[in-house]
Design an enzyme around this catalytic site. Structure first.
Site, PDB file in Angstrom:
ATOM      1  N   GLU A   1       0.902  -1.067   0.126  1.00 24.43           N
ATOM      2  CA  GLU A   1      -0.080   0.342   0.151  1.00 24.43           C
ATOM      3  C   GLU A   1       1.344   1.407  -0.002  1.00 24.43           C
ATOM      4  OE1 GLU A   1      -3.639   0.075   2.775  1.00 24.43           O
ATOM      5  OE2 GLU A   1      -3.462   2.217   2.881  1.00 24.43           O
TER       6      GLU A   1
ATOM      7  N   ASP B   1       3.081 -15.197  11.038  1.00 28.69           N
ATOM      8  CA  ASP B   1       1.842 -15.139  11.070  1.00 28.69           C
ATOM      9  C   ASP B   1       0.566 -13.896  11.899  1.00 28.69           C
ATOM     10  OD1 ASP B   1      -0.743 -15.854  10.843  1.00 28.69           O
ATOM     11  OD2 ASP B   1      -0.642 -18.062  12.299  1.00 28.69           O
TER      12      ASP B   1
ATOM     13  N   LYS C   1      -7.362  -0.440  11.452  1.00 28.94           N
ATOM     14  CA  LYS C   1      -6.775  -0.983   9.991  1.00 28.94           C
ATOM     15  C   LYS C   1      -5.193   0.090  10.096  1.00 28.94           C
ATOM     16  CE  LYS C   1      -6.256  -1.109   5.455  1.00 28.94           C
ATOM     17  NZ  LYS C   1      -5.586  -0.407   4.553  1.00 28.94           N
TER      18      LYS C   1
ATOM     19  N   HIS D   1      -1.043  10.512  -0.555  1.00 33.04           N
ATOM     20  CA  HIS D   1      -1.193   9.958  -1.401  1.00 33.04           C
ATOM     21  C   HIS D   1      -0.958   9.817  -2.809  1.00 33.04           C
ATOM     22  CE1 HIS D   1      -3.590   7.776   1.606  1.00 33.04           C
ATOM     23  NE2 HIS D   1      -3.057   6.129   0.634  1.00 33.04           N
TER      24      HIS D   1
HETATM   25  C1  MEV Z   1      -5.432   3.619   5.466  1.00 33.48           C
HETATM   26  O1  MEV Z   1      -4.917   2.739   4.633  1.00 33.48           O
HETATM   27  C2  MEV Z   1      -5.938   3.579   6.735  1.00 33.48           C
HETATM   28  C3  MEV Z   1      -6.538   4.949   7.283  1.00 33.48           C
HETATM   29  O2  MEV Z   1      -7.753   4.426   6.983  1.00 33.48           O
HETATM   30  C4  MEV Z   1      -6.624   4.867   9.036  1.00 33.48           C
HETATM   31  C5  MEV Z   1      -7.173   5.564   9.441  1.00 33.48           C
HETATM   32  O3  MEV Z   1      -8.237   5.872   8.766  1.00 33.48           O
HETATM   33  O4  MEV Z   1      -7.079   5.887  10.679  1.00 33.48           O
HETATM   34  C6  MEV Z   1      -6.016   5.726   6.429  1.00 33.48           C
END
Ligand code: MEV
Length: 443
Positions: A91, A284, A268, A381
């Site tokens: 990513e 893992d 995430k 990004h």
């Molecule tokens: C994207 O890979 C991760 C984010 O969505 C984390 C977040 O929203 O805190 C930017």
């Protein structure tokens, strides 16, 4: 200057401008840091550095290798120790954001970590317990005998290293149909291993002795990934932070604490920092993901595993969750890239690796919520995204700079950009080029 300070200064200077260097210059810097040897560089420079026969050691029905880009996150100083963090991830922006945020913290604060608890958990389930009180009494009577036996027969390797099975407890769990399950928990210290294999052997071994003493019928025997007995913490302190920014970050953190929909995305983002290290060290990541997410719901509602607070002129962030990893056995030993990842980190123990993961996860979270609370996530990004769109549209080497420049202009104007923009821009450039060739010919 003491030795440690000198090391920190060297680390700082060698990571200066790291992202702008060529691959060869990066290798040289990493060699100067002692993170890579000449042999490592040779290994990394080979295209497709994995073999079919190695793949067959891991899985069935092998058809090849799936390769993942590997980079290093720069500027991390954790518990006063400088690290070179290998990250295997596809990513865009993860490594850039981690390195940038780590620099901010390195220059204005600190990252500290700790591990609490040593034992992982295995479960032995009795689906429909007939006599819970009898099971409880029998277990109390035979517990030590079981621990000693399983330590002698199954976990002797761990015992030799100071680990092994330490305790057995019993839980009563309602089935929801009027009956109850009994769930026996076995606790073991896996030392430098992640411990899944050994724990699964331990709980399966104990199945028959438990049925023997209780007259109950055992169902499932398997480890649990919700390892609330062995958690890792990380703490970030940022000094003299802009008050407005600190408030925005605190507010963003509150959102993830109280709303499970936001918590999922927040977590995430934390795992964006953790998973790439797990992959780079042969660990893992599914197990860690399961552990982190289930721990996030430990109070009955799914919440964030991080929290940020403004305290006076400081911003303080904390992470807490199980990160169960190993530095011996399995893929960590067999996969040459995982061996390299571990070597680059210079970790001595599974506990240290787990603390590094927690620290990087917390920093990654800070980078994400800082962006979300201020400029938004797209800005960071965009540079790489534009490059990807340019390549995705099919631009050739000499066309790339022009397409990128035009896409940057479109982005600045419309605040949005897509693959179809890139395709249109490329077509326009090619039409213009062929137009000018025609004009030249006509002239
Ligand atoms: C994207 O890979 C991760 C984010 O969505 C984390 C977040 O929203 O805190 C930017």
């Amino acid at each position: 200057m003491g030795v440690e300070e000198e090391l920190l200064e060297l680390h700082k200077s060698l990571f200066q401008g790291f992202s702008k260097l060529s691959k060869e210059e990066r290798f040289e810097r990493l060699k100067s840091m002692g993170a890579l040897s000449s042999e490592d560089v040779q290994f990394l420079s080979k295209e497709g550095n994995t073999s079919f026969s190695l793949a067959e050691k891991f899985i069935e029905n092998v058809i090849g290798f799936y390769q993942m880009p590997m980079g290093v996150a720069a500027n991390f100083v954790i518990d006063g120790k400088p690290y070179v963090i290998p990250m295997a991830v596809e990513e865009t922006s993860i490594i850039a954001a981690a390195s940038k945020t780590a620099k901010w913290v390195r220059d204005n604060g600190s990252i500290t970590t700790e591990s609490v608890g040593k034992n992982i958990i295995g479960q032995i389930q009795i689906p429909r317990v007939k006599n819970f009180e009898n099971l409880k009494d029998q277990l109390a009577t035979h517990k030590q005998e079981f621990i000693d036996e399983v330590n002698q027969v199954v976990a002797m390797g761990l015992v030799r290293r100071g680990g092994g099975v330490k305790d057995i407890t019993l839980r009563h769990v309602e089935r929801g149909d009027g009956d109850a399950m009994a769930v026996i928990h076995v606790y073991a210290d896996p030392c430098e291993a992640m411990g899944a294999n050994i724990m699964n052997q331990v709980v399966e071994y104990l199945k028959f002795p438990i049925e023997g003493i209780s007259g109950e019928e055992v169902g499932i025997c398997i480890l649990s990934n919700l390892v609330d007995t062995k958690v890792t913490r990380a703490k970030v302190v940022l000094n003299n932070i802009d008050e407005d920014l600190a408030e925005k970050i605190e507010e963003a953190s509150l959102f993830s604490q109280v709303d499970p929909y936001r918590a999922a995305t927040n977590n995430k983002g934390v795992l964006n920092g953790i998973d790439p290290i797990l992959i780079a060290t042969g660990n893992d990541w599914r197990a860690v993901e399961a552990g982190v997410h289930s721990y996030a719901a430990k109070n009955g509602q799914y919440s964030s595993v991080t929290r940020w607070k403004k305290v006076g002129k400081q911003l303080i962030g904390e992470f807490e969750a199980p990160i169960i990893v190993g530095v011996v056995g399995g893929v960590t030993k067999l996969h040459p890239a995982a061996q390299l990842g571990l070597k680059m980190l210079g970790v001595d123990s599974a506990e240290e690796l787990s603390r590094i993961c927690a620290a990087v996860g917390l920093i990654q979270n800070l980078g994400a919520i800082k962006a979300l609370a201020t400029v938004g996530i797209i800005e960071g990004h965009m540079k790489l995204h534009i490059k990807n769109l340019t390549l995705g549209a099919g631009a050739m080497e000499k066309e790339i700079p022009l397409v990128q420049k035009k896409l940057e202009e479109i982005l600045a104007l419309r605040k949005r950009i897509s693959l179809s923009n890139a395709i249109d821009v490329l077509k326009e450039i090619r039409d213009q080029a062929s137009g000018s060739i025609l004009t030249h010919k006509e002239n």
